[in-house]
Each structure stands twice: as C-alpha cells, then as structure tokens.
Write a protein that holds these residues in place. Structure first.
Motif, mmCIF file in Angstrom:
data_model
loop_
_atom_site.group_PDB
_atom_site.id
_atom_site.type_symbol
_atom_site.label_atom_id
_atom_site.label_comp_id
_atom_site.label_asym_id
_atom_site.label_seq_id
_atom_site.Cartn_x
_atom_site.Cartn_y
_atom_site.Cartn_z
ATOM 1 N N VAL A 150 -4.461 11.511 8.758
ATOM 2 C CA VAL A 150 -3.591 12.658 9.034
ATOM 3 C C VAL A 150 -4.063 13.901 8.289
ATOM 4 N N THR A 151 -4.395 13.764 7.009
ATOM 5 C CA THR A 151 -4.863 14.922 6.246
ATOM 6 C C THR A 151 -6.355 14.853 5.928
ATOM 7 N N GLY A 152 -6.919 13.649 5.835
ATOM 8 C CA GLY A 152 -8.319 13.520 5.434
ATOM 9 C C GLY A 152 -9.301 13.979 6.482
ATOM 10 N N ARG A 153 -9.061 13.585 7.752
ATOM 11 C CA ARG A 153 -9.954 13.914 8.872
ATOM 12 C C ARG A 153 -11.414 13.597 8.523
ATOM 13 N N VAL A 154 -11.637 12.442 7.920
ATOM 14 C CA VAL A 154 -12.964 12.062 7.441
ATOM 15 C C VAL A 154 -13.911 11.857 8.621
ATOM 16 N N ALA A 155 -15.091 12.431 8.530
ATOM 17 C CA ALA A 155 -16.088 12.365 9.598
ATOM 18 C C ALA A 155 -16.854 11.049 9.554
ATOM 19 N N HIS A 156 -17.448 10.706 10.690
ATOM 20 C CA HIS A 156 -18.363 9.572 10.767
ATOM 21 C C HIS A 156 -19.757 10.068 10.394
ATOM 22 N N PRO A 157 -20.558 9.273 9.673
ATOM 23 C CA PRO A 157 -21.891 9.753 9.279
ATOM 24 C C PRO A 157 -22.800 10.080 10.453
ATOM 25 N N ALA A 158 -22.507 9.546 11.634
ATOM 26 C CA ALA A 158 -23.315 9.888 12.805
ATOM 27 C C ALA A 158 -23.035 11.305 13.298
ATOM 28 N N SER A 159 -21.880 11.852 12.892
ATOM 29 C CA SER A 159 -21.511 13.211 13.287
ATOM 30 C C SER A 159 -20.785 13.860 12.109
ATOM 31 N N ILE B 129 0.859 -1.187 0.000
ATOM 32 C CA ILE B 129 0.000 0.000 0.000
ATOM 33 C C ILE B 129 0.894 1.236 0.000
ATOM 34 N N PRO B 130 0.821 2.058 -1.048
ATOM 35 C CA PRO B 130 1.738 3.199 -1.169
ATOM 36 C C PRO B 130 1.348 4.363 -0.271
ATOM 37 N N ALA B 131 2.308 5.234 -0.034
ATOM 38 C CA ALA B 131 2.039 6.493 0.664
ATOM 39 C C ALA B 131 1.211 7.395 -0.241
ATOM 40 N N GLU B 132 0.486 8.344 0.369
ATOM 41 C CA GLU B 132 -0.353 9.269 -0.386
ATOM 42 C C GLU B 132 0.270 10.667 -0.355
ATOM 43 N N PRO B 133 0.532 11.270 -1.521
ATOM 44 C CA PRO B 133 1.135 12.611 -1.557
ATOM 45 C C PRO B 133 0.266 13.625 -0.826
ATOM 46 N N ALA B 134 0.918 14.608 -0.194
ATOM 47 C CA ALA B 134 0.198 15.656 0.533
ATOM 48 C C ALA B 134 1.063 16.902 0.602
ATOM 49 N N ALA B 135 0.415 18.047 0.694
ATOM 50 C CA ALA B 135 1.140 19.310 0.827
ATOM 51 C C ALA B 135 1.784 19.386 2.202
ATOM 52 N N ALA B 136 3.003 19.886 2.254
ATOM 53 C CA ALA B 136 3.736 19.952 3.514
ATOM 54 C C ALA B 136 2.966 20.724 4.576
ATOM 55 N N ALA B 137 2.241 21.765 4.149
ATOM 56 C CA ALA B 137 1.500 22.590 5.108
ATOM 57 C C ALA B 137 0.390 21.808 5.800
ATOM 58 N N ASP B 138 -0.062 20.707 5.195
ATOM 59 C CA ASP B 138 -1.139 19.906 5.771
ATOM 60 C C ASP B 138 -0.624 18.781 6.660
ATOM 61 N N LEU B 139 0.691 18.669 6.753
ATOM 62 C CA LEU B 139 1.286 17.540 7.458
ATOM 63 C C LEU B 139 1.839 17.944 8.821
ATOM 64 N N PRO B 140 1.896 17.024 9.765
ATOM 65 C CA PRO B 140 2.571 17.298 11.032
ATOM 66 C C PRO B 140 4.064 17.420 10.797
ATOM 67 N N TRP C 279 -3.551 3.410 9.592
ATOM 68 C CA TRP C 279 -3.809 4.433 10.606
ATOM 69 C C TRP C 279 -3.401 5.830 10.125
ATOM 70 N N GLY C 280 -2.364 5.916 9.299
ATOM 71 C CA GLY C 280 -1.908 7.221 8.828
ATOM 72 C C GLY C 280 -2.868 7.849 7.839
ATOM 73 N N THR C 281 -3.330 7.083 6.877
ATOM 74 C CA THR C 281 -4.239 7.611 5.858
ATOM 75 C C THR C 281 -5.700 7.539 6.293
#
Length: 467
Positions: A366-375, A298-309, A339-341
């Motif tokens: 880390v960057t997605g912060r995807v919500a649960h449909p209950a909230s 499973i590959p890493a997912e590219p992301a902007a540095a500003a969005d990363l810790p 856990w990271g993605t």
C-alpha cells in the motif's frame, strides 16, 4: 487386453510427489474488473531453458463477461490413488473454473494442447442453484469420489454457503455435499484429512458482505466470519465448531499437513479489529477434540495518513492483510502473503507450534510500492497475494490481485497486474526473486491476475492417502 495405468502426475505419497519433474507451464486466472471483456485463463512458460520463459504462450477467453475468475482447480489429482477411490483411472486433464460473480462454472480441457485449453462444458448458475442450492462458487478440490466446489452463497445469493459436488466424468452437479450443517452459515475454503475422515471449512461472508468491498461497519461490528468447522467427511455432518474470537475477522485459507499420518493444518486470519494485526493459526487434536492455536502474529505497520488510501487513513497504519498461505509438500515451509504491506514471508514450520521465519521478500504494498528487480523504476501496486509452490518446493509463484472491489479500496489508483517467481533453498530456507520471470502490465492485456495452477500439480492441488 486393455491395460489401465494411473495418471503419471498422481503420486501415492507426498514423498513421491517431491521427486516429480518440474512444471513446464503455469495456468493463471485473469479477469476484467470492468466486466466488459471476457475473463481468461492465461498460460505462461515456466521452463528456464525455453526461449519463451516467463512469457504468455497461451490464452483462452471465456464466452461471457462478468464472471470474475478467482480460484480454480484440477478435476483429478493424487487423491484418486486412495484405496477407497471409486475410479482411480481418471486423468489430471480438466481445469474446473468458477466465475465468482456470475456463478457459472467452466470445464477446460488441457490434454490435446496444454498451451490452449479448450472449453468443453459450461455449467450455468441455474444448474448450481437448482441441484445444489448454491451460488458464487469459489474453491475447487479434486476428491477421490468427485469434484468438490465451495460456494459463498445459497441459491438466493445470501446463504447459507457450502460445498457442491460435481461428477468426475460428466461434470454434472450432483448436489449439496452437506447432510447436516448444524449452524454453519458462512463459507469460504475447505480441505480435509482423508485418512481421518475429517473435513475442515472456514468462513468469509455472504455475497452482499464482500462483493462491494470490505464494509467498515461490518468489520468493526465483528460480523464477518471468525470460526472453523470440523466435519465427519464420510457422514457429511458437522461435528465441531471452534470460534477463534470475533476480533479475528475472516479466517480464510486452509492448508492441512500433506502427510496423511498428521492431523493438523494452518489457517490465516486477515485481520484483528483490535490492532489491525494479521495471524496464522494451527488446528490440531487435543483430548479427542479439535483446538485452534495462534502461532504467528504480524503487526500493522505505521504510516502517514497522507500516504494511505481513504479506507485506512483513520487508522494511520497499513494492516498486513494475510490473504493467502501455502504449505510445501514436505510440510516444511509455510508461505504467508501480507497483501497490504506487500510482503511474502517464509516460515520453517517443521514444528508447527513454533514457526521460525526464514525468509522475506517485498513487492508492491500500500505504501511501499516496492519494484521488481526486472523493472526497478516501476512502482508496483498490489502485493504478493495468491501463492503457489512447485511440488519439489524449489519454486514459488505469486500474483498481485485479491478481489476486484477490494483491490479498488486498498489501491484506488489502480492495482495493475503482475506475477513473480521466487527461487527457494528447499533445504535451509531463504528466497530469491527470479529476475527473468516477471510477466506484468500489457502481458495480461489489461486483465488482473489471481490464482495460479501448475501443470502436473502443485502444493495446494493434491492430497495423499499414503505416508
């Protein structure tokens, strides 16, 4: 005449376990990152017909602070029905709960009131160190002849790590399991093929290498664990070690086939230092020796540095960080926590050498912060981490915290606390989030949540000796 009957939650074969009744409760390890309050075992209602479904219905605080509860397990399970088990009439009654930082172990009785586990014994760090030579207890498995507990550190903390054995009845520490460990030094998970007299163990690092977070220098230097060890279970001796390659850092969770006729299993690798990918490998016999083959990448997912810790900004990508896997009791589906993605993947592994992806759910990241449909407006931190599967394979539970100091590195604005339940099509595959089940935030009183155990057993608690 007294008639002894086995615990009804024990099953001689995985086929029988698949027909077990659905769990009514889930036990969850919760810890206080600040170490100023006691950690706890939290009890949740998992009965969809209950008015308290998805709610916290029980809570047991431990007597000390600073334990950092992590993994825990049952005192006894279906392995008690193996022909060689010396006492098959033990009960699945007690939770064996290690403190990963404190090196204490707790024994909690769930029998009288399953919603209110009662602390009945505390094993101090000094007993574990004095009798077994270990510290930092991590993983608990119920064996046919005792309770096995892996430990990351030696009596003086750094190592070697290994396995301690507790007595089934008194819970006293018997001693170290290993008779001859060869050059094994790092420890983490372990599992076995009981009918083949094989034990498998994996590697993480010594306490100083992990307790303050992942060390970039150690990671780039390829100094975390990268080997699997194969042992003679009866003789307690190391037979073979397989090196995955030092670029594959931290082979952690082990999931052997439940079918006792099969001699293979899966291990996840957290990351490759060459490209930040994560992977799953299968161990198997080849010409009389064990071999380990990579079957999922499973590959890493590219992301902007500003969005990363800060820890990830130099890389411009989010690593998947496979930190847990779990295998359904029928050996059909493998669940992989990225856990990271913030992704839980489902693979059909009917052919273990050619997994086929059959489902995916995203929460947090880390960057997605995807919500649960209950909230739906709440951006989630953390991601699917510890995975537990019901015995019939129809339900999957995930929690979001990895390890206190590692949480802080990858989610520096706070990891929060949440748990989700996923409904599974156990025939064709596929996953759907249960919108009614989402304990989170204040439900856990400010504690973070890690491993889950299901009342009556689950896919990663039992091993079987009959096909």
């Amino acid at each position: 005449m007294t008639r002894w009957t086995p615990d009804p939650t024990f099953y001689p074969s995985p086929r029988d376990a698949l027909a077990a009744p659905a769990e009514q409760l889930a036990y969850v390890a919760a810890f206080d990152r600040s170490a100023t309050r006691p950690d706890a075992i939290v009890v949740l209602d998992t009965d969809p017909a209950s008015g308290a479904y998805g709610k916290v219905v029980g809570w047991t605080d431990l007597p000390h602070t600073g334990d950092e509860l992590h993994h825990f397990g049952w005192n006894a399970c279906s392995s008690a029905l193996c022909p060689t088990a010396p006492h098959p009439h033990v009960e699945r009654r007690y939770l064996i709960v290690p403190g990963l930082r404190s090196s204490r172990l707790y024994v909690l009785d769930t029998k009288d009131d399953p919603r209110s586990p009662k602390l009945v014994k505390e094993i101090p760090a000094e007993e574990l160190a004095g009798k077994a030579g270990y510290s930092r207890p991590h993983t608990v498995h119920c064996g046919p002849d005792g309770i096995y507990v892996s430990a990351l550190g030696g009596a003086s903390a750094e190592g070697p790590g290994g396995i301690a054995v507790l007595d089934h009845t008194t819970f006293d520490v018997r001693g170290a399991w290993e008779h001859d460990r060869g050059d094994q030094f790092f420890a983490y998970d372990f599992w076995w093929h009981l009918t083949r007299d094989v034990l498998v163990s994996s590697e993480w690092g010594t306490p100083s290498m992990i307790e303050n977070g992942i060390d970039p220098e150690l990671l780039v230097g390829r100094r975390y664990g990268h080997r699997l060890h194969f042992w003679d279970l009866a003789k307690r001796t190391l037979v073979q070690t397989v090196d995955l390659g030092d670029q594959y850092q931290m082979p952690l969770e082990l999931r052997p086939a439940h079918d006792p006729r099969r001699e293979y299993g899966f291990v996840c690798v957290v990351t490759s230092v060459e490209d930040l990918s994560a992977s799953v490998w299968v161990w198997h016999r080849e010409n009389g020796q064990f071999a380990v083959t990579k079957v999922i990448d499973i590959p890493a997912e590219p992301a902007a540095a500003a969005d990363l810790p800060p820890a990830l900004q130099p890389f411009g990508a989010v690593p998947p960080l496979i930190t847990d896997i779990d295998l359904s009791v029928d050996d059909r589906f493998l669940y992989v926590s990225c856990w990271g993605t913030g992704e839980l993947k489902q693979f059909d592994v009917s052919d273990p050498f050619h997994p086929r992806e059959t489902g995916s759910i995203r929460l947090g990241g880390v960057t997605g912060r995807v919500a649960h449909p209950a909230s739906p407006t709440e951006r989630l931190a953390g991601g699917p981490q510890m995975v537990e599967i019901s015995r019939d394979g129809s339900r999957v539970y995930v929690t979001n915290s990895l390890y206190g100091s590692w949480d802080d590195q990858f989610y520096p604005d706070g990891v929060g606390a949440w748990m989700a339940k996923i409904d599974v099509d156990a025939g064709a595959g596929g996953m759907t989030l249960d919108e009614r089940f989402f304990p989170h935030g204040d439900d856990f009183r400010g504690l973070r949540v890690h491993q889950t155990r299901l009342q009556g057993g689950d896919a990663s608690s039992d091993s079987y000796c009959f096909p």
